[in-house]
Design an enzyme around this catalytic site. Structure first.
Site: not given
Ligand code: ACO
Length: 435
Positions: A313, A370
């Site tokens: 998140h 979720d």
């Molecule tokens: N699985 C694996 N790696 C992950 C995940 C994941 N679900 N989420 C983040 N990471 C990693 C990224 O690859 C990144 O790694 P790095 O620093 O080596 O490049 C690091 O963690 C930071 O992640 P970001 O994507 O930069 O974080 P951001 O805040 O931009 O994204 C998000 C947050 C979009 C929710 C992301 O965690 C994600 O895609 N999660 C899966 C989708 C999801 O569950 N979305 C629902 C969110 S809640 C809602 O909106 C209702």
């Protein structure tokens, strides 16, 4: 030099400017850099709004480091435990919890507005039977603007309130109609004698010869309660992607029904509200507990597009308090419905495995709202393609509260970010035959 300022020095010119630090009632200070371009001739670069506050708001507060979520100051745990969804919607819209008379009147108004125009209902006939319910939702909610435009005065607070209750009232009707259309069953009209959640379930699952919910056929009230809980947990989440979209569209003075349709579009993506559908698809893909290590390895591999859906998140870097509540409710719902869902076992195993893994620990990735919500929706027989629609029904309360707040704020500017242009410099046109 004041402690309540941030000093910015432009090293090329040596010019220094102090910018005020704005104090909220909770949370980090926010530096007011609105005059930065005028003062120093530069902009800030912050794709994804990682460090940018785009507005002031009194609606929802999140402390991501400590897993705290407050609606209008009330902890989400207390609201989830004690409220009905419409009570929370009233709170978000008006700033205070309703008294008994206010709640009764609000519920009556919401019920009264649940019916949709017959002409709007016919819009569904234009969709192919296998259209995704979110595609229908975004289209039909946007179409509300065709029914409520010329007599809508967004400068009038009373007119804005009507718009807000109309959207909250009609959203379950439109959502259920999109499901009925996808399975080829006739539309079920809303009923005023049922609560918000009961009415939605009745519109979803009634048969032509038998109501899903009435005095003779009543489903377990705990299941209605579980739906109510999920709606409360999804009702608002401050300046997330879909809410910011609603605000941005609204900042132009656009029709609010069209603005909410824009929010629905932003919600649909798997990185946002589409994650609940993606989680169930992911669990089905993983298949069984023994495959968990393989998929965790895939999630950690940056060359592999697989991500652990329902994990991570932007704001929560400890735990998502909504996920904790939902996980507990999963046990209750599955036991009441006598459901032995292997996907729940798999989700628990996946969470346990991930939370022990150095990658997830280091990046502070925890289950979000979720990760478990789909297990409950599944136990309520809501089909997977409807999961994000369920989210949209609940989030409408938040979207419209933010729109109301923005419209009340005097002098809200149009949302218009700047950019760092990296395209070609000025060049002259060449005729097509000379290229
Ligand atoms: N699985 C694996 N790696 C992950 C995940 C994941 N679900 N989420 C983040 N990471 C990693 C990224 O690859 C990144 O790694 P790095 O620093 O080596 O490049 C690091 O963690 C930071 O992640 P970001 O994507 O930069 O974080 P951001 O805040 O931009 O994204 C998000 C947050 C979009 C929710 C992301 O965690 C994600 O895609 N999660 C899966 C989708 C999801 O569950 N979305 C629902 C969110 S809640 C809602 O909106 C209702």
């Amino acid at each position: 030099m004041s402690n309540d300022t941030l000093l910015v020095r432009h090293n090329a010119t040596g010019k220094e400017v102090e910018y005020p630090l704005l104090k909220g009632s909770l949370g980090a200070d926010t530096v007011d850099i609105r005059s930065l371009n005028k003062d120093l001739g530069c902009f800030t670069y912050d794709p994804g709004f990682i460090a940018t506050a785009a507005c002031k708001s009194k609606i929802t507060y999140i402390d991501g480091d400590n897993g705290i979520l407050l609606y209008r100051g009330y902890p989400i745990e207390q609201l989830a435990e004690n409220c009905e969804f419409t009570e929370v919607a009233y709170l978000l819209m008006n700033g205070e919890l309703p008294n008994a008379v206010q709640l009764r009147d609000f519920n009556e108004e919401i019920s009264d507005r649940a019916i949709i125009h017959e002409a709007l209902r016919k819009f569904f006939d234009g969709f192919h039977y296998d259209a995704h319910p979110m595609a229908m939702l975004v289209g039909v909610v946007g179409s509300l603007s065709a029914f409520y435009h010329s007599d809508l005065n967004i400068k009038d607070p009373a007119s804005r309130m009507i718009c807000a209750t109309r959207l909250i009232g009609k959203m379950p009707t439109i959502a259920a109609a999109s499901y009925r259309h996808s399975i080829g069953r006739p539309f079920v009209y809303p009923r005023m004698d049922l609560s918000y959640c009961e009415n939605f379930l009745n519109m979803m699952f009634s048969r032509s010869s038998q109501n899903y919910i009435d005095q003779e056929h009543y489903i377990d009230p705990n299941l209605v309660q579980a739906l109510n809980l999920l709606f409360i947990l999804h009702a608002d989440h401050e300046q997330n992607a879909s809410t910011s979209t609603v605000r941005m569209a609204g900042s132009t003075g656009a029709n609010p029904y069209a603005c909410v349709a824009a929010g629905i579009a932003a919600l649909w993506g798997p990185a946002h509200g589409g994650a609940n559908e993606a989680v169930l698809n992911m669990l089905a893909q993983i298949g069984s507990v023994e495959n968990v290590p393989k998929y965790i390895a895939k999630a950690k591999d940056h060359d592999d597009p697989f991500r652990l859906m329902g994990f991570g998140h932007r704001v929560y870097k400890n735990f998502d308090p909504r996920a904790t509540i939902i996980r507990k409710t999963c046990y209750e719902v599955l036991s009441r419905t006598n459901t032995n869902d292997p996907l729940f076992e798999l989700a628990l195993a996946l969470e346990e495995y991930a939370l022990k893994d150095e990658y997830f620990i280091e990046k502070k990735l925890y289950p979000n709202v979720d990760f478990y919500s789909g297990i409950i929706y599944k136990a309520l027989h809501i089909p997977v393609e409807m999961f994000t629609v369920m989210f949209a029904i609940a989030r409408t309360a938040g979207w419209i509260s933010h729109w109301l707040e923005m419209m009340e704020e005097p002098g809200t500017p149009i949302s218009r970010p700047r950019q760092l242009y990296v395209g070609p410099p000025r060049r002259d046109y060449t005729a097509v035959n000379n290229r």
